[in-house]
Structures are given as structure tokens and as C-alpha cells.
Design a protein around this motif. Structure first.
Motif, mmCIF file in Angstrom:
data_model
loop_
_atom_site.group_PDB
_atom_site.id
_atom_site.type_symbol
_atom_site.label_atom_id
_atom_site.label_comp_id
_atom_site.label_asym_id
_atom_site.label_seq_id
_atom_site.Cartn_x
_atom_site.Cartn_y
_atom_site.Cartn_z
ATOM 1 N N ALA A 161 0.752 -1.278 0.146
ATOM 2 C CA ALA A 161 -0.041 -0.001 -0.017
ATOM 3 C C ALA A 161 0.907 1.326 0.024
ATOM 4 O O ALA A 161 2.091 1.384 0.322
ATOM 5 C CB ALA A 161 -0.916 -0.008 1.259
ATOM 6 N N ALA A 162 0.119 2.478 -0.498
ATOM 7 C CA ALA A 162 1.051 3.771 -0.307
ATOM 8 C C ALA A 162 1.080 4.105 1.045
ATOM 9 O O ALA A 162 0.153 3.987 1.955
ATOM 10 C CB ALA A 162 0.124 4.679 -1.164
ATOM 11 N N PRO A 163 2.102 4.921 1.390
ATOM 12 C CA PRO A 163 2.306 5.449 2.788
ATOM 13 C C PRO A 163 1.034 6.390 3.071
ATOM 14 O O PRO A 163 0.216 6.866 2.270
ATOM 15 C CB PRO A 163 3.551 6.370 2.752
ATOM 16 N N MET A 255 2.281 10.416 -5.403
ATOM 17 C CA MET A 255 3.635 9.644 -5.410
ATOM 18 C C MET A 255 4.483 10.049 -4.341
ATOM 19 O O MET A 255 4.618 10.970 -3.760
ATOM 20 C CB MET A 255 4.404 9.954 -6.786
ATOM 21 N N TRP A 256 4.898 8.666 -3.889
ATOM 22 C CA TRP A 256 5.936 8.717 -2.744
ATOM 23 C C TRP A 256 7.211 7.855 -3.210
ATOM 24 O O TRP A 256 7.010 6.869 -3.693
ATOM 25 C CB TRP A 256 5.504 8.157 -1.383
ATOM 26 N N ARG A 257 8.480 8.509 -3.027
ATOM 27 C CA ARG A 257 9.729 7.592 -3.244
ATOM 28 C C ARG A 257 10.129 7.136 -1.917
ATOM 29 O O ARG A 257 10.394 7.745 -0.811
ATOM 30 C CB ARG A 257 10.998 8.502 -3.857
ATOM 31 N N ILE A 266 -0.837 6.355 -5.695
ATOM 32 C CA ILE A 266 -2.207 5.828 -5.825
ATOM 33 C C ILE A 266 -2.841 7.051 -6.866
ATOM 34 O O ILE A 266 -2.113 8.053 -7.046
ATOM 35 C CB ILE A 266 -3.079 6.172 -4.612
ATOM 36 N N ALA A 267 -3.829 6.574 -7.360
ATOM 37 C CA ALA A 267 -4.475 7.639 -8.487
ATOM 38 C C ALA A 267 -6.074 7.966 -7.993
ATOM 39 O O ALA A 267 -6.751 6.950 -7.816
ATOM 40 C CB ALA A 267 -4.185 7.012 -9.848
ATOM 41 N N HIS A 279 -2.398 0.774 -4.455
ATOM 42 C CA HIS A 279 -1.117 -0.174 -4.359
ATOM 43 C C HIS A 279 -0.301 -0.318 -5.569
ATOM 44 O O HIS A 279 -0.011 -1.165 -6.126
ATOM 45 C CB HIS A 279 -1.666 -1.607 -4.011
ATOM 46 N N GLY A 280 0.157 1.066 -5.947
ATOM 47 C CA GLY A 280 0.644 1.428 -7.006
ATOM 48 C C GLY A 280 2.153 1.072 -6.754
ATOM 49 O O GLY A 280 2.612 1.961 -5.618
#
Length: 286
Positions: A161-163, A255-257, A266-267, A279-280
């Protein structure tokens, strides 16, 4: 009615040999929104024959074996299937034209339960005429009406998952109102993406965008943000589809690096505030 595990798992796919030309490469790029600013030379390299390059997510439309679950022999209730996830690993740049061969197999058939459906994971490798593997694609199909067949395969490793919290970077791209009509000329001519009557019969107020078109727009956002439009630096892109996108909406990609260099994203369909891809993950070369 449950699907037949052995039939689906052992489904035989013929190799798909496909020739494509420069105009096909440009049409794909136009379909995911590249070229909206005709003076942006970064975008122009994917839609104009001068120094043309192939956008890497074009892999998803090449060597495709077709909508095989609609074959009555598949035992799948195809009317109730939806695209669940798409994963892509790129091994070499796509030529701007040429001949490729797609080789597909089903790697997982997962029983979620009698009332929860099933998941089919298919893997396709894409090869050039010399046999070099250009890309590996893994697609998860959620079969809403086919659970309860008993023992199946274990699920593959889940996407992360994204943060939580605010993103490090955000990119917003408007999807043209004609996007679905343009993108369908690449491969998928399902009338759900073109015919208002068919869309309403399926429960949507108007035609929806192809999931793989939304996927390409997300790739566009990542390449614009992290690669300065050098798409050859994109080496993988994975996501989970969570809601449809409508042509004319704005795709907001957060976006997160991560510390290991991986990009998570996520979009959302900005105007509705709905998460359409979760969950990208993506990797880009430095």
C-alpha cells in the motif's frame, strides 16, 4: 457456479504473433494522453515520427490472446469478470515498429470462497523476432461469480500500500473526453467504452475508460514526474484497479519515493475524489 480449476489452470493459449507499425506506436501514445501539448518536446517524441520512441506500457496491448474467458469451454462466468491488477516488468525497450510474439499461461487460480469469487492470474511474456524477452506482464482477473470450487492456488505476494499522509509529489493529467474512443482503436473494442446504452445497461451513467488506458495515464504521470519524459527509464509498473475512470476527468496521481528507491502511488479521479488505482508501485532507473 464455480469454475473448473483444472480447465482454467491448464488452459492452452496459442502464441500470438503481432506486427505493428510506427502509426500504431503513435496511436497508443495519443490514446493515453501524450501530445495534448503539441509544443512539449518531451511528449512529442512519442507521437511524432521524428526521433520516435515507443512508450513502454504499450506492452499491454501487444501479443494479447484475446478475451478467452468468454469461450464457453473456460467454465468462467465472463459477464461478471473485472480486471483486478496489472503488473509489468520491462526487460528491454520496445522497438517503435516490428514483430513481437506473446506467450501466455495461467499461473494461479485462487478460490476466494463461494460468495467471494475467484481470481485468475495470467502471465504473458513478449518476445522480439530474435527471441529476446522484452516484457513480462501479469494480469489478475477477478471472477465475481466463480468462487467455491475448493482447493486452489495460494495468492501471489500482495502489492504494498501507499504510505499514509500527504504525498511527496503530485501530478494531475486531464483525460480527454474522446480518450476511450481513441484508446479502443488499439485493441479493446468492448462497446462498454463507447456506447452510452451499453454503459447504462452495465450500471454506469456513461461509457467508462479502459482500465489499461488509466494505467497508461498513470505511467505518463510517473514518467513526466520522475523521468523528464525519458520513458526508457521506467522498468516496472504495478497497480490494483479499484474504481472506473470516466473520459473527461482529471487523474490525480500522488507519489512517494521510498527509501529503497521504489515509487509508490495512488491515483484518484480528482473531480469525484474517488481512488481508481491503489497499491501502485514503479521502478525507474537513475
Amino acid at each position: 457456479m464455480p469454475l473448473d480449476y483444472a480447465t482454467v489452470k491448464d488452459w492452452r493459449f496459442d502464441d500470438v504473433r503481432q506486427r505493428y507499425e510506427q502509426k500504431d506506436t503513435m496511436l497508443y501514445a495519443l490514446g493515453i494522453g501524450l501530445g495534448q501539448d503539441p509544443e512539449d518536446t518531451g511528449q512529442l517524441r512519442y507521437v511524432y515520427e521524428k526521433d520516435l520512441r515507443a512508450f513502454p506500457t504499450m506492452s499491454v496491448i501487444l501479443g494479447y490472446p484475446g478475451f478467452w474467458v468468454s469461450d464457453p469451454r473456460s467454465t468462467v462466468d465472463w459477464v461478471k469478470v473485472v480486471h483486478g491488477e496489472q503488473r509489468l516488468t520491462l526487460h528491454a525497450p520496445l522497438p517503435v515498429s516490428g514483430v513481437v510474439t506473446g506467450r501466455t499461461r495461467n499461473t494461479h487460480v485462487i478460490d476466494k470462497g463461494a460468495d467471494k469469487g475467484a481470481i485468475i492470474v495470467s502471465e504473458r511474456t513478449l518476445h522480439d523476432e530474435d527471441g529476446q524477452c522484452l516484457a513480462t506482464l501479469r494480469s489478475s482477473t477477478f471472477c465475481r461469480g466463480d468462487g467455491g470450487f475448493g482447493d486452489g492456488d495460494a495468492s501471489p505476494e500482495a502489492l504494498p500500500a501507499a504510505p499514509d499522509g500527504d504525498p511527496e509529489l503530485r501530478c494531475e493529467l486531464r483525460i480527454p473526453s474522446s480518450a476511450a474512443l481513441l484508446y479502443r482503436l488499439n485493441a479493446d473494442r468492448n462497446p462498454l467504452h463507447a456506447d452510452p446504452d451499453v454503459a447504462r445497461q452495465a450500471g454506469y451513467p456513461r461509457p467508462i475508460l479502459h482500465g489499461l488506458c488509466s494505467y497508461g495515464v498513470a505511467a505518463h504521470a510517473i514518467v513526466k514526474t520522475f523521468c523528464d519524459y525519458d520513458a526508457a527509464r521506467l522498468t516496472s509498473l504495478n497497480t490494483r484497479f479499484s474504481a472506473p475512470v470516466y473520459p473527461g476527468e482529471t487523474l490525480q496521481c500522488d507519489m512517494w519515493r521510498m527509501p529503497d528507491g521504489q515509487i509508490r502511488f495512488i491515483a484518484r479521479a480528482k473531480e469525484r475524489g474517488v481512488v481508481v488505482m491503489s497499491h501502485g508501485t514503479a521502478t525507474v532507473q537513475s
